[in-house]
Design a protein around this motif. Structure first.
Motif: not given
Length: 485
Positions: A325-340
């Motif tokens: 989970i990465e929080l930037f000034a303008d957005r929040l990115e949530i990532s996980n391994p593995g293609a959906p």
């Protein structure tokens, strides 16, 4: 492997009343062809019998089950003049199975144990021929179609959740490694007043499994959800902990202001993680009917669901990576391994497909995410209510990423964001039995009615992109629906 566990396992096998379809005792018969056929037969028979493992044991009498000792040395036994037995056997069995030869210094004599995993994806064949165990015979599986059919019905694909995070653990170790009190609280079950009751409940949800010698195995499912410290388990499981990083700016070159590496299992740490995120988020003020109200930059429901989604749908077999989970000034990115397993553009309407069904089911029972198939709908809907740019759901090479954006007006949205907002709006309307219209899209994008032509332009671009279509070509004013509807 643990020598004490191997001794306890051999003693448990010796305590069986007789040889079984999944168990065979040998003296010093080390004929490679015999071993190859037995490996195939025992692996297939174990799956038919509902067992995860089959065994061949040298140095135990097949009638009395007394330890007689053996001179068998599997690692030096040569086949064909130059190939050691384990390598020859691995090349002769298809599909490949992770069998294991182990020499055990039993108190009563030297024993060799061959542990054979039950067939999983397909019948195990030796030199192209699958065998089965019936009594003391080892016939070809194809000669017994009813057993072949039963085996096919019981074959299951490998589930990471069923793997073992810790073997041969004492009851005290289980209770120390797992936060069992959280399990009972989150599943809304009363805490039993005795250890046996605790273990029975944990075993019923396959968080632990009975091992030999009155010991226990902690499954990957039990560890990843309820570990007090993931670092107490294998490094590959510890790397599945959630990692959070907050930046002072809008890219990764900015100063890191907060960093958190999760230590606990997902269920144990979930509430704390979501609370930690919400406490860090800047607040926006909205003027209500009479008072100013402060709301988080991103809807809490959206954060909760996307974090749970990353935990549930990740590919646990991808080593060295976990949810981030990465929080930037303008957005929040949530990532996980593995293609959906489902295309991102269809995640809102299609039922979810997960590699980790037991994990998903238990997290839903504990109300950590929405009911099956409704989570992402609510994420998109929450972004509409707060008039945020639409979330971005993006599949990359071997990962999946969901991005929530901070408030931006229509004029500041990119053309792609406007089309994505139009498509998601059409999906939500369709799922509620309605159709998207120019007026509803104006409301979604914050466009004043007098500027409705701006919404029309977005609709036309989305039509050209093939994401939506006119609901009724004979009545164009009837509205729009997703292209797949």
């Amino acid at each position: 492997m643990n020598p004490a566990r191997d001794i306890a396992l051999i003693d448990q096998l010796r305590a069986e009343p007789a040889e079984a379809a999944w168990l065979e005792f040998k003296g010093n018969n080390t004929d490679p062809e015999m071993i190859g056929k037995r490996c195939s037969a025992l692996a297939n028979a174990a799956r038919v019998e509902g067992r995860d493992m089959a065994y061949m044991v040298w140095g135990v009498a097949d009638e009395t089950h007394a330890v007689t000792g053996t001179t068998f040395h599997p690692d030096t036994r040569k086949v064909g003049g130059n190939q050691v037995l384990p390598m020859w056997l691995a090349n002769s069995l298809t599909p490949s199975i992770a069998f294991s030869f182990r020499v055990v210094d039993h108190p009563e004599g030297r024993v060799v144990l061959l542990e054979i995993p039950a067939a999983t994806g397909a019948p195990v064949a030796f030199n192209g021929v699958p065998y089965i165990r019936i009594g003391s015979a080892t016939p070809k599986l194809t000669d017994y179609p009813e057993r072949y059919q039963r085996l096919i019905e019981r074959l299951q694909p490998y589930r990471w959740e069923q793997g073992m995070a810790r073997q041969f653990a004492t009851g005290d170790e289980v209770l120390a490694l797992l936060d069992y009190t959280q399990y009972f609280r989150l599943t809304q079950q009363p805490l039993p007043d005795n250890r046996r009751g605790i273990f029975d409940k944990l075993e019923a949800d396959r968080l632990i499994l009975s091992d030999v010698g009155e010991r226990w195995n902690i499954t990957n499912l039990g560890a990843i959800l309820f570990a007090n410290r993931l670092a107490d388990f294998d490094a590959s499981l510890a790397r599945k902990s959630v990692r959070f990083v907050a930046y002072a700016g809008s890219n990764r070159a900015a100063t890191v202001t907060h960093r958190l590496d999760g230590q606990k299992g997902y269920a144990v740490g979930f509430e704390g993680l979501v609370g930690y995120l919400n406490a860090l988020l800047p607040k926006n003020e909205y003027i209500g009917a009479a008072l100013r109200e402060a709301h988080p930059l991103f809807p809490e429901l959206a954060i909760r669901e996307l974090v749970a989604n990353a935990l549930i749908h990740q590919d646990m077999t991808v080593t060295g990576a976990g949810p981030q989970i990465e929080l930037f000034a303008d957005r929040l990115e949530i990532s996980n391994p593995g293609a959906p397993l489902v295309k991102p553009e269809r995640m809102i309407d299609l039922p979810p497909r997960s590699r980790n069904e037991a994990l998903a089911s238990l997290m839903r029972r504990m109300r950590m995410c929405e009911e099956q198939g409704s989570g992402l709908d609510k994420v998109v809907s929450a972004c509409e209510v707060f008039q945020l740019p639409p979330p971005l759901l993006r599949a990359e090479d071997n990962s999946f990423q969901a991005v929530l954006y901070g408030p931006r007006g229509f004029a500041s949205m990119t053309p792609d964001e406007r089309m994505r907002a139009c498509y998601f709006h059409a999906v939500l309307k369709f799922l509620s039995g309605d159709k998207m219209k120019n007026s509803s899209l104006c409301a979604r994008l914050g466009i004043a009615p007098k500027n409705a032509a701006q919404a029309t332009a977005v609709i036309n671009k989305t039509l050209e992109a093939g994401l939506i279509r006119v609901a009724d070509p004979d009545h164009p004013r009837a509205g729009y629906v997703p292209s797949w509807a």
